[in-house]
Enzyme design. Structure first.
Site, short mmCIF file in Angstrom:
data_model
loop_
_atom_site.label_atom_id
_atom_site.label_comp_id
_atom_site.label_asym_id
_atom_site.label_seq_id
_atom_site.Cartn_x
_atom_site.Cartn_y
_atom_site.Cartn_z
N VAL A 35 16.22 -28.07 -18.08
CA VAL A 35 15.48 -28.98 -19.42
C VAL A 35 16.26 -29.38 -19.96
O VAL A 35 17.02 -28.23 -20.61
CB VAL A 35 14.46 -28.42 -19.55
CG1 VAL A 35 14.07 -29.96 -20.65
CG2 VAL A 35 13.29 -28.05 -18.01
N CYS A 116 8.57 -21.41 -13.32
CA CYS A 116 8.52 -22.30 -15.07
C CYS A 116 7.68 -20.68 -15.39
O CYS A 116 5.85 -21.83 -15.36
CB CYS A 116 8.14 -22.90 -15.33
SG CYS A 116 8.31 -23.56 -17.03
N HIS A 186 13.57 -16.61 -8.92
CA HIS A 186 13.90 -15.45 -9.11
C HIS A 186 13.41 -14.55 -9.62
O HIS A 186 12.12 -14.13 -9.74
CB HIS A 186 13.77 -16.59 -11.08
CG HIS A 186 13.69 -15.69 -11.99
ND1 HIS A 186 15.13 -16.57 -13.00
CD2 HIS A 186 13.67 -14.85 -13.21
CE1 HIS A 186 15.29 -15.64 -14.17
NE2 HIS A 186 14.08 -14.60 -13.63
N ASN A 216 18.65 -15.56 -8.07
CA ASN A 216 18.49 -16.42 -9.26
C ASN A 216 18.19 -15.14 -10.52
O ASN A 216 17.20 -14.23 -10.35
CB ASN A 216 17.87 -17.49 -9.56
CG ASN A 216 17.56 -18.05 -10.76
OD1 ASN A 216 16.29 -18.12 -11.37
ND2 ASN A 216 18.68 -18.10 -11.24
#
Length: 324
Positions: A35, A116, A186, A216
């Site tokens: 972002v 997220c 992730h 990740n």
């Protein structure tokens, strides 16, 4: 939504299918969706330094579909900006597929943000809460697949892991069966922030699916990227903060070279990057090469001209000597 080329014009690099890259047997180096940060100018910079695939920042699909203003501010690209994946935050299959249709002439694929952990995102039904809603993920992937005609257009997901890894493996298997092109993992749970990354979990996920998996989490150098790639058996690595600190990381530099800093200046001026973004990236890049006193001075600068004067005064001669 701004583009320097018509929808009918396809960049030569866009013909390089990311899925084929993931099946090449070589490490695929990926710039993460960040972002405010992984916008066109920064993507242009990291591509100059051996980044293979770039993501846009996360875009809220509903706003993107409903607002021309949102499209113009959130998504900018050009012919050299490829291969490119547009990441969307979505909780509605129809709106996501509408968004995919809008970007498909300009990108290689979309990614659904299922990772997220921010509270606002999860409260709105976006991000990491989707790892607990496999049927919704299934529906979103299916609708994009049904409505985007190009078979080369990828649909991927980016996830975090569950405390119970069996649930994550089940999610990934279901996503694979739905037609997901690849999955970025992730290696932390929703609650974990700075704890060590569970690379063993990423390895186990890779061993249980046939589609490409991208690792990740906490990768700060090319050597670390190569180690994680080999350790997990994955098909690529995705980097966020490591690239912010050193956009030349994938080219093997241990810290940001001066050439990269001046490349950023040139690219930013050419593309009209807003000052705050231009300055913030430089603060990240120069973190390791400036003293505490120099940081205080540089971070307080308030205009592009002041930044250019500072860089010229402090590093212009050094850069010139390296080019002779």
């Amino acid at each position: 939504m701004r583009s320097d080329f018509l929808p009918t014009t396809i960049c030569q690099e866009r013909k390089k299918d990311p899925i084929e890259m993931f099946h090449s047997g070589q490490l695929v180096k990926v710039c993460a969706p960040m972002v405010r940060y992984s916008k066109l100018a920064f993507r242009t910079l990291v591509r100059k330094y051996s980044c293979d695939l770039c993501y846009t920042p996360m875009i809220i699909a509903a706003d993107f579909v409903r607002s021309i203003k949102a499209r113009d501010s959130e998504f900018t690209t050009n012919q050299g900006d490829c291969p490119l994946i547009v990441q969307f935050a979505a909780n509605d299959a129809r709106l996501l597929s509408d968004a995919a249709l809008l970007v498909c002439p300009y990108a290689n694929g979309i990614d659904i943000n299922c990772g997220c952990p921010q509270r606002w995102a999860m409260a709105d039904g976006y991000g990491a809460c989707l790892i607990n809603k496999p049927e919704l993920v299934h529906d979103m992937v299916r609708q994009v697949r049904n409505r985007v005609e190009s078979p080369r257009f990828s649909v991927s997901i980016k996830i975090r892991i569950h405390d119970d890894l069996a649930r994550t493996i089940d999610l990934c298997r279901k996503a694979e069966a739905t037609g997901v092109s690849w999955i970025t993992v992730h290696g932390r749970t929703v609650e974990e922030r700075h704890q060590p990354v569970h690379y063993d979990a990423i390895k186990m996920i890779k061993e249980n699916v046939s589609i490409p998996i991208v690792a990740n989490g906490d990768i700060r150098s090319l050597k670390e990227a190569e180690n994680v790639w080999q350790m997990t058996g994955t098909d690529g690595v995705m980097v966020a903060r490591g690239l912010l600190a050193n956009p030349a990381m994938f080219a093997g530099y241990e810290e940001t070279p001066l050439k990269c800093i001046w490349d950023w200046v040139d690219i930013s001026l050419e593309l009209g990057t807003p000052f705050m973004c231009f300055h913030q990236h430089l603060m990240y890049m120069m973190e390791k090469i400036t003293s505490r006193q120099e940081k205080r001075v540089f971070n307080a600068l308030s205009s592009t001209s002041a930044v250019l004067d500072y860089l010229t005064d402090h590093y212009g001669d050094e850069l010139l000597s390296k080019s002779l």
